[in-house]
Design an enzyme around this catalytic site. Sequence first.
Site, PDB file in Angstrom:
ATOM      1  N   GLU A 196      -1.043 -25.659 -50.940  1.00  0.00           N
ATOM      2  CA  GLU A 196       0.247 -26.317 -51.142  1.00  0.00           C
ATOM      3  C   GLU A 196       0.405 -26.764 -52.596  1.00  0.00           C
ATOM      4  OE1 GLU A 196       1.673 -25.572 -48.542  1.00  0.00           O
ATOM      5  OE2 GLU A 196      -0.115 -25.333 -47.343  1.00  0.00           O
ATOM      6  N   THR A 197       1.348 -26.135 -53.283  1.00  0.00           N
ATOM      7  CA  THR A 197       1.555 -26.341 -54.715  1.00  0.00           C
ATOM      8  C   THR A 197       2.958 -25.844 -55.027  1.00  0.00           C
ATOM      9  OG1 THR A 197      -0.794 -25.815 -55.003  1.00  0.00           O
ATOM     10  CG2 THR A 197       0.520 -25.887 -56.986  1.00  0.00           C
ATOM     11  N   THR A 198       3.421 -26.017 -56.262  1.00  0.00           N
ATOM     12  CA  THR A 198       4.688 -25.406 -56.659  1.00  0.00           C
ATOM     13  C   THR A 198       4.616 -24.977 -58.124  1.00  0.00           C
ATOM     14  OG1 THR A 198       7.098 -25.645 -56.494  1.00  0.00           O
ATOM     15  CG2 THR A 198       5.875 -27.510 -57.407  1.00  0.00           C
ATOM     16  N   SER A 251       1.003 -29.900 -58.368  1.00  0.00           N
ATOM     17  CA  SER A 251       0.585 -29.879 -56.974  1.00  0.00           C
ATOM     18  C   SER A 251       0.167 -31.249 -56.480  1.00  0.00           C
ATOM     19  CB  SER A 251      -0.595 -28.911 -56.839  1.00  0.00           C
ATOM     20  OG  SER A 251      -1.097 -28.880 -55.521  1.00  0.00           O
ATOM     21  N   PRO A 283       1.946 -21.132 -56.988  1.00  0.00           N
ATOM     22  CA  PRO A 283       1.148 -21.987 -56.120  1.00  0.00           C
ATOM     23  C   PRO A 283       0.370 -21.128 -55.136  1.00  0.00           C
ATOM     24  CG  PRO A 283       3.395 -21.900 -55.308  1.00  0.00           C
ATOM     25  CD  PRO A 283       3.334 -21.026 -56.549  1.00  0.00           C
TER      26      PRO A 283
END
Length: 534
Positions: free
Chosen positions: A357-359, A376, A437
């Site tokens: 889970e990241t962007t 993140s 991500p």
Amino acid sequence: MTHGMVSAPQPEAVEAGLDILAAGGNVVDAAIGAGLVQTAVDPQMCGIAGFGSCHVRLADGTHSIIDFHGRAPAAVTPDMWQNLIVRECDDGFGFVLKGEVNEIGYQSMTTPMTLRAFDDILTKWGSKSLAELIQPAIEYCEEGFQVRPRVHGFWTAPANAGRIPSLRRVTEDTAAKRIYTRADGTVLTIGEVLRNPDMGETYHRIAEHGVDDFYYGEIAEQIADDMAAHGGLIGMDDLAACSSTETEPLWISYRGHRIATNQPPGGGLMIAVMLNILERFDLASRGHNTPDYIATVAEAMKIATIEKDRSIGDPAFSKVPIGKLLSDDFAVEAAGRIRRGEKANVERLNSGGESTETTHICVADHAGNCVSMTHSLGSSSGVITDGLGFMYNNCMMVFDPRPGRTGSLAPGKTRFSAMSPTIVFKGDEPFLLLGAPGGTTITMGNLQTILNVIDFGMDAQQAVSAPRFTATSNTIELTNRILRSTERELRAKGYPTKRLAYSYYMPTVHAIRMVDGKLDGGADPSGDGMAASI
């Protein structure tokens, strides 16, 4: 007005970045403004209590990396979790411990770096203040945003190989439950409006009193008091010590292109190792995603993963052998093993799953100014200090609980992160800007995007949309658009494979390509985002 492009996993972030460019802001302003909106509309993917890496290249000759990896709090001891090990995740992305103390709750957090870094980046290269750029994020906190499929999908994803169900991250903590669930305790569904007035009020306070309030002032005191009351590891001294790190890019060449990426403990070195090995093969002649192509690239992935596990960590705590790993001797020897059909063995303690889970955000303009930034919360701790609204990271999860290893726990130490915002150059001019991500799959998605553009001539959208695979263990994981006949041939070659149910899967790569002054962007179809220009 600056003519530019923004690519990100959230339409709201893309639009915020474009609005900033249209109002006369530069690419740095747009990246930070969009990043702040991401913290409001993707609140488990990223947040001001997270971490990241930002790659800045400006037409005036500025070229730098700002790393803001979270650090283990001062209260950490190297052996505090060594008797709690259940398993190591199969891809090397952390450990499952008894009681899940490293994954959820008040001991799972490294220091909150993102807000400090955003302010540092703006101070160095921005033209607008953080107080001004945070306003669109405040509006999304107060007025709300529609829950998107990817946001809802994170909440409802099933438990993965010993990891906790993601639903616990938004329903167990009282403050989180109040934000993310209805009166009956069920989470908001797709299309419903999520409002977070507590986070909006926190952002108002940051705009009025500055970032230092978060690290030294009233907000810092609220954080420290909450940690102390619940057995957390972070204290006022940890908050005061938060600072970003500016480094030179790590440079390599690949098929006549110059490639700049981030230094350890970021994941750029893994990309560099893989590209150095793969330059010894004519990948184009093998054909895109053929069995021979996948086997060759997968072996390079496995070799880089082995070296990451062995020696790539925080350079302040252990010597990372960059020279050896990027040497011709290392690449030639590794390529020779691949040609002989040898299979690298990625050792794991038991087995498990990953968390991703990241962007990411890419911003570029026609003058050659560009920013690639990944940030993140890990997979998020599930903890919100009552009244503050934002969720903390859970990056303690990725430290090795076994003392004496490259990734072992130590006060003030960062852990390896696959974050690898990268810029590919033709000569002295940027040609491809990318990042993603996706946990340890980040480097593998970034690698394949680079190969898709350089070796197979794809544009940005084609490159991030093409079917992908990954090998962060001895198993090659295939997305569902990889042909089954290809999988049968890989199995015949002796490769264990795992077919994913998804046609598009992590990492969620975003890219901008710059050709003859024209920009074309790509937004990974696995996300909810887009690429758009003004």
